[in-house]
Design an enzyme around this catalytic site. Structure first.
Site, mmCIF file in Angstrom:
data_model
loop_
_atom_site.group_PDB
_atom_site.id
_atom_site.type_symbol
_atom_site.label_atom_id
_atom_site.label_comp_id
_atom_site.label_asym_id
_atom_site.label_seq_id
_atom_site.Cartn_x
_atom_site.Cartn_y
_atom_site.Cartn_z
ATOM 1 N N ASP A 233 0.864 -1.189 0.000
ATOM 2 C CA ASP A 233 0.000 0.000 0.000
ATOM 3 C C ASP A 233 0.895 1.231 0.000
ATOM 4 O O ASP A 233 2.020 1.166 -0.483
ATOM 5 C CB ASP A 233 -0.955 -0.043 1.199
ATOM 6 C CG ASP A 233 -2.279 0.664 0.920
ATOM 7 O OD1 ASP A 233 -2.253 1.858 0.573
ATOM 8 O OD2 ASP A 233 -3.338 0.027 1.046
ATOM 9 N N HIS A 256 1.991 1.963 -3.180
ATOM 10 C CA HIS A 256 1.028 2.887 -3.769
ATOM 11 C C HIS A 256 1.519 4.333 -3.716
ATOM 12 O O HIS A 256 0.728 5.257 -3.853
ATOM 13 C CB HIS A 256 -0.325 2.756 -3.077
ATOM 14 C CG HIS A 256 -1.017 1.449 -3.341
ATOM 15 N ND1 HIS A 256 -2.273 1.152 -2.859
ATOM 16 C CD2 HIS A 256 -0.619 0.368 -4.050
ATOM 17 C CE1 HIS A 256 -2.619 -0.067 -3.254
ATOM 18 N NE2 HIS A 256 -1.634 -0.559 -3.975
#
Length: 414
Positions: A233, A256
């Site tokens: 993430d 991310h």
């Protein structure tokens, strides 16, 4: 070659000085001429470094002894070895300040979700002066628990346990440690002030869900630097209520990207102000530099962000502001009320694997103000059948540009 003889007395004379200087260089030694630290080893309190027996009670007892040591200058040591650790809380306030926790071994969490009553594994709270260091590893055993994460289908999901959580910690330092496969976030800061994180190696697979590297919320004066973050993430996420955060010399990927938000999901959230991201490299990430807010948000502000001297290597969304995060459909009737302003991208260079290298998608209710690009150069390297050039899309935003920019930047407010 002439024989060199060194007097043993001379060695003994200088050893304390050498050790003191090396220890001070790493930040956990006593000052030259000061008293040596009082050491509290978890082994003395019954910890078994065999990787099987739970050491939580021994760790807490060692912490309490160090924390409340009347002479101050205490150091809690986790020697080399493999320690199984069920959820623990290391609580202050402490008499010793700063208190040093030196982790040299491997500390492994439970792989049973039922062992976690709260969404945290190791919690440090209510501490003024903390140094966590030592070169050791925190292994959250998350690879056995990620299958229970349903956040991809349930927006109100319960996040799995944070690996290292810091709550109400002032003057904190975390450095020279490894974080591996947490259940949820690797690290989380909540209501912390004057906190430094550096020289970290944070690792989880690209497919691991909600494993943010470092999450900051409701905290002030946070410095994150010289770290390698590869996770599933956000490498770094800056949440609501955070002010004066800097991220520098961080290598991110997979992951991310470096994100502000998501903001505005809860109605009691606070403004975010002051983020500087400098000299960072993002490689193969889902996003690069991202600001994300939810529809139907409270009327808060997100402002004064500087992204400077950033390298992108095959990033999917290098620059993105997404004010419809979580629900594109809901965004039409209930747009975000998070006011984004004063966002500056300076010397951002590299490659994009998507055609839209710059996507500024702001709210029709509060269009973005003073978004500025200076020397942004992002070339498309994706599939040839999708074209050969990168482009930019700007919606509900006032975007200025200076210097040499590629792709050509959109200026109109949609």
């Amino acid at each position: 070659m002439a024989n060199v003889r060194i007097n043993a007395a001379v060695i003994l004379l200088f050893l304390p000085l050498v050790f003191s200087n090396v220890a001070d260089a790493f930040g956990f030694g006593n000052k030259l001429g000061g008293p040596p630290p009082t050491v509290f080893s978890v082994l003395k309190y019954g910890a078994m470094p065999n990787g099987h027996d739970d050491c939580a009670e021994a760790f807490v007892q060692a912490w309490n002894a160090a924390c409340h040591h009347p002479g101050g200058n205490a150091r809690l040591i986790v020697p080399p070895g493999h320690y199984k650790l069920l959820p623990v809380v290391f609580q202050g306030p402490c008499t010793s300040s700063p208190i040093v926790v030196q982790v040299q071994g491997i500390v492994t969490g439970s792989d049973q979700v039922s062992d976690y009553e709260e969404n945290q594994w190791i919690l440090f709270e209510n501490i003024n002066g903390l140094v966590l260091t030592g070169g050791g590893t925190f292994d959250g055993s998350g690879d056995k628990t990620w299958k229970y994460n349903d956040c991809h289908v349930n927006p109100d999901c319960q996040l799995l346990a944070v690996g290292l959580k810091f709550s109400h910690v002032t003057k904190g330092v975390v450095r020279q440690l490894n974080s591996l496969n947490p259940q949820g976030f690797h690290m989380s800061l909540y209501k912390c002030d004057d906190f430094k994180i550096h020289s970290m190696h944070i690792t989880a697979p690209k497919t691991s869900p909600n494993t943010d590297g470092i999450h900051v919320s409701t905290s002030n004066n946070v410095r994150i630097s010289r770290s390698i973050i590869a996770t599933g993430d956000d490498c770094v996420s800056v949440g609501q209520g955070s002010t004066n955060v800097s991220v520098s010399k961080v290598t991110c990927g997979p992951g991310h990207g470096i994100s502000v938000g998501s903001l505005g999901k809860q109605q009691d959230e606070l403004d975010v102000r002051g983020l500087i991201v400098r000299n960072c490299t993002l490689s193969g990430t889902e996003n690069g530099l991202r600001i994300k807010t939810w529809p139907n948000s409270p009327a808060i502000k997100a402002s004064h962000f500087i992204y400077q001297d950033i390298i992108m290597n095959n990033v999917k969304n290098p620059i993105i502001i997404d004010q419809c995060y979580g629900s594109k459909k809901k965004c039409v009737s209930q747009p975000s009320k998070v006011a984004v302003s004063d966002v500056h991208f300076i010397n951002v260079h590299g490659t994009s694997v998507s055609n839209v290298a710059i996507n500024i998608g702001c709210s029709p209710m509060v269009p973005c103000q003073n978004v500025d690009m200076f020397n942004v150069n992002l070339k498309y390297t994706g599939p040839a059948n999708h074209g050969s050039e990168s482009s930019s899309v700007c919606t509900n935003a006032k975007v200025g540009f200076r210097g040499i920019n590629y792709p050509a930047l959109c200026k109109a407010v949609a």
